[in-house]
Write an enzyme that holds these catalytic residues in place. Structure first.
Site, PDB file in Angstrom:
ATOM      1  N   ASP A 128      -6.085   1.285  -9.480  1.00  0.00           N
ATOM      2  CA  ASP A 128      -7.140   2.258  -9.794  1.00  0.00           C
ATOM      3  C   ASP A 128      -7.651   2.134 -11.226  1.00  0.00           C
ATOM      4  O   ASP A 128      -8.689   2.710 -11.566  1.00  0.00           O
ATOM      5  CB  ASP A 128      -6.638   3.680  -9.567  1.00  0.00           C
TER       6      ASP A 128
ATOM      7  N   SER B 266       0.846  -1.195   0.000  1.00  0.00           N
ATOM      8  CA  SER B 266       0.000   0.000   0.000  1.00  0.00           C
ATOM      9  C   SER B 266       0.875   1.236   0.000  1.00  0.00           C
ATOM     10  O   SER B 266       1.622   1.478   0.951  1.00  0.00           O
ATOM     11  CB  SER B 266      -0.921   0.026   1.225  1.00  0.00           C
TER      12      SER B 266
END
Length: 433
Positions: A321, A172
């Site tokens: 994304d 992350s």
């Protein structure tokens, strides 16, 4: 009010200047604010809802930011210890990046900060960011066992902080960045070990400001800095996550040829290019250069016959994304596409895996939802239908491209594109002949 997207009849053509990268825009504000009395000129700042929330948060911390008419900013830093206590609660809006990175930035500050946000952000988990910060010495409280908004960062002192070696359970960039920003303001050394490398925008920008950040494979080591000296000017590259919609549109809409200007091609973000090329896309990069530690290039894309592919968790941090628009490419490709290792999408602005399966199947019954991904059967005929954006900017834009390449679509709650790409619908109209 719904947004009607009509089928494109004669291809899309022209040149598109891609809006500034959202991730880099956030970081340009936060790191420039820590310069020691220096003013940094930031060009091509993304004036989207998320980034404007960060701008207001930085101002609330006592930093002077001048907004210019050409979408540039002049940020006058206050030094590593010069931030001030905000006079009111800081509203993060819908921005998980703002909230997570700010928790790191403010973890070692001697004042109290409370964050709130919109309804969607109140549902997004923050525990995995708070855990390593608390290991370093931070004091953070929030709802539901310190995992959800509202969240308050309690006053602290640098002497209470210490370096850590943190092995991240999931790659992350936001968690990594929070740790790095906490280490920067607390003046401690940290080592971060990721299962696979995530986006490295924070590391790139820190190096551009003279900070010693080492990367060796999946390991990142931060060394403390006494002060920051940034470049006079930073050009925020065009956001490849925004460019992705045109990369796919140019590939799947027949008779198309478009040039995307000044796109960020940081290797930690170019998974979309790798996947589309693997599917047979005609994509060429030219005019490469660098600014603020970020690689930038123009990209020329032409329509091409795509075929299905398969990819999983190893590449996921480089294109997480872009899954909604890759799913659109897969709808128009020949054969089957299988996406796995994407369970992170269930805790984005919405459960994106479910949203993709639910809404795209209204256009063509082609998608099977997996626990961690999707199976997409390409080549089925699409129909015109009404679809819901789930108030998620990437779902709305992906639906628009699917409709433009198919038989049209009526998008409910279309205005959410303002989160990252306010000019999106106008650009879609302008590139049609």
């Amino acid at each position: 009010m719904n947004k009607t997207i009509a089928k494109v009849k004669n291809g899309i053509h022209g040149t598109i200047v891609i809006p500034g990268d959202k991730s880099v825009s956030h970081r340009s504000l936060m790191i420039s604010a820590l310069c020691d009395g220096q003013t940094v000129h930031v060009k091509n700042f993304l004036r989207s809802a998320d980034c404007l929330s960060t701008l207001e948060a930085i101002r609330a911390l006592g930093v002077t930011v001048k907004e210019n008419e050409d979408n540039s900013l002049d940020i006058t830093g206050v030094g590593l210890q010069g931030l001030q206590e905000p006079q009111t609660i800081v509203d993060a809006g819908d921005s998980g990046t703002l909230l997570r990175l700010m928790m790191g930035l403010l973890a070692a500050q001697p004042f109290l900060t409370t964050f709130t946000g919109d309804a969607a952000l109140h549902k997004r988990p923050m525990g995995r960011v708070i855990k390593p910060l608390e290991m370093m010495g931070a004091k953070i409280v929030g709802r539901k066992d310190n995992t959800l908004l509202p969240i308050t960062i309690l006053p602290n002192e640098k002497k209470n902080f210490h370096g850590i070696t943190y092995e991240m359970p999931v790659a992350s960039a936001q968690v990594k960045s929070a740790i790095l920003l906490a280490a920067l303001t607390a003046g401690v050394e940290v080592k971060i070990i990721e299962p696979v490398p995530s986006r490295n925008h924070t590391e790139c920008m820190m190096r551009a400001f003279g900070i010693n950040v080492e990367t060796n494979g999946n390991e990142v080591v931060f060394h403390p800095a006494e002060r920051l000296q940034g470049p006079k000017t930073i050009e925020v590259p065009g956001d490849i996550s925004s460019a992705a919609f045109w990369l796919v549109a140019g590939s799947i809409i027949p008779n198309s040829s478009i040039v995307l200007k000044n796109v960020g091609v940081n290797p930690s973000r170019t998974g979309i290019l790798d996947v589309l090329r693997d599917m047979g896309a005609d994509i060429v990069e030219t005019n490469r250069y660098e600014s603020g530690g970020e690689a930038i290039a123009d990209i020329h894309v032409k329509s091409a016959k795509l075929h299905g592919t398969a990819f999983g968790k190893d590449i996921m941090p480089r294109l997480i994304d872009e899954i909604p628009i890759i799913a659109v490419a897969a709808l128009f490709a020949e054969g089957e596409t299988k996406i796995t290792g994407a369970e992170e999408l269930r805790v984005k602005e919405t459960d994106r895996l479910h949203a993709i399966a639910e809404e795209f199947n209204k256009l063509a019954p082609a998608i099977t939802e997996l626990e961690d991904g999707l199976i997409i059967k390409g080549g089925l005929p699409l129909k015109n239908s009404e679809a819901f954006s789930y108030d998620d900017h990437r779902i709305a834009m992906a639906l628009a491209i699917a409709g433009a390449a198919g038989e049209g679509v009526e998008i409910s709650h279309p205005e959410c594109v303002n989160i990252s790409y306010p000019e999106f619908y106008d650009t879609l109209s302008n590139v049609q002949i």
